[in-house]
Design an enzyme around this catalytic site. Structure first.
Site, mmCIF file in Angstrom:
data_model
loop_
_atom_site.group_PDB
_atom_site.id
_atom_site.type_symbol
_atom_site.label_atom_id
_atom_site.label_comp_id
_atom_site.label_asym_id
_atom_site.label_seq_id
_atom_site.Cartn_x
_atom_site.Cartn_y
_atom_site.Cartn_z
ATOM 1 N N CYS A 18 8.650 -0.383 39.418
ATOM 2 C CA CYS A 18 9.562 -0.752 38.539
ATOM 3 C C CYS A 18 8.945 -0.694 36.938
ATOM 4 C CB CYS A 18 9.958 -2.230 38.468
ATOM 5 S SG CYS A 18 11.321 -2.642 37.336
ATOM 6 N N CYS A 22 9.705 -8.021 34.360
ATOM 7 C CA CYS A 22 10.313 -9.412 34.475
ATOM 8 C C CYS A 22 9.467 -10.353 35.173
ATOM 9 C CB CYS A 22 12.030 -9.465 35.139
ATOM 10 S SG CYS A 22 12.624 -8.094 34.268
ATOM 11 N N CYS A 25 11.360 -12.134 38.150
ATOM 12 C CA CYS A 25 12.013 -11.241 39.187
ATOM 13 C C CYS A 25 11.753 -11.773 40.478
ATOM 14 C CB CYS A 25 11.415 -9.943 39.058
ATOM 15 S SG CYS A 25 12.002 -8.762 40.273
#
Length: 287
Positions: A18, A22, A25
């Protein structure tokens, strides 16, 4: 196995990598990467076989997720294969790769795009890690431009929002009124051992705080709220290694690999619940 009781929608988390960081996540798949899949994904041909077998089993809709699935070079081929089988297709994405050129290559084989938008405040997104390489956050104008491109390419718009400690007081009504998504999935931030252990703690909220966000936006017809208890057992998910998985006691439990043991045997190892799927509004008119 009674086919009418099989959840007809499957999420294929085909790609661990990714370009965002985040901190909350719940699909990092670091456990999978460390133990059995160093690259964080299957080879292209095996991923295509997964799509073939899921379609042959009888799933009607497939959502490609990650990680960030648009980083996968063969995502367009997976979408095309799914459409050849007659499946409704969806991508869950942070939107960073959705240029006009990219959308043009996938538009014919993509029915839905679910755009992850947690906050319209770039400072909040930066603090949460919802930013490219954790350093470059998207702002409201950027999201509006992405959405305009999605809609102009004839793709249905869904928005996914993770509600956490930094954004639960935010008012997104004006934005949602403007972009008019067909669905707005609002999820309570979810702690999962082995996925976001430790890093999620500053973002956790109570059920009442989550309900505060939901109540503030109750006038939105597209709103589909999902608290943590609504998720367990109601999503059919496949991990980057090609195994079914589910949230079980705040951690993921995995089935045998689909390609080696078949979809039916692997599916039976999971405690998926069709009634819970219906109860959270998963059985909508997606086609």
């Amino acid at each position: 196995m009674k086919r009418k009781m099989i959840i007809p929608s499957v999420n294929f988390h085909l790609w661990e990598p990714c370009n965002m960081r985040c901190k909350f996540c719940f699909a990092t798949f670091q456990d999978v990467k460390k133990s059995i899949l160093p690259k964080g994904h299957l080879p292209k041909q095996e991923a295509l076989r997964i799509v073939d077998q899921l379609a042959q089993f009888g799933f009607e809709k497939i959502t490609f997720a990650g990680g960030e699935p648009t980083l996968c070079p063969w995502l367009p081929e997976l979408l095309q294969r799914a459409k050849q089988h007659g499946l409704t297709t969806m991508i869950v994405t942070n939107g960073t790769a959705l240029s006009e050129e990219y959308l043009g290559t996938i538009a014919e084989s993509t029915d839905w795009i679910a755009l992850s938008i947690d906050s319209l405040c770039s400072k909040i997104n930066l603090k949460s890690g919802r930013a490219k390489v954790g350093k470059k956050a998207l702002d409201e104008l950027t999201y509006l431009a992405i959405i305009e491109r999605v809609i102009s390419n004839g793709i249905k718009l869904k928005i996914n929002t993770v509600v956490h400690a930094l954004n639960y007081e935010e008012d997104m009504n004006e934005f949602i009124n403007r972009v008019q998504p067909l669905r707005w999935k609002v999820l309570q931030v979810l702690p999962i051992e082995g996925q976001n252990s430790g890093s999620v703690n500053p973002f956790l909220i109570t059920k009442s705080q989550f309900n505060e966000f939901v109540l503030k936006h109750k006038g939105q017809s597209s709103l589909v709220p999902e608290a943590n208890e609504d998720i367990k057992g109601s999503y059919v998910m496949v991990d980057p290694a090609g195994r079914f998985f589910q949230n079980e006691e705040a951690q993921y439990a995995y089935s045998l690999p689909i390609l080696q043991h078949g979809v039916e045997r692997a599916y039976k190892q999971m405690n998926y619940d069709y009634k819970l799927f219906q109860g959270r509004g998963g059985d909508y008119t997606w086609d």
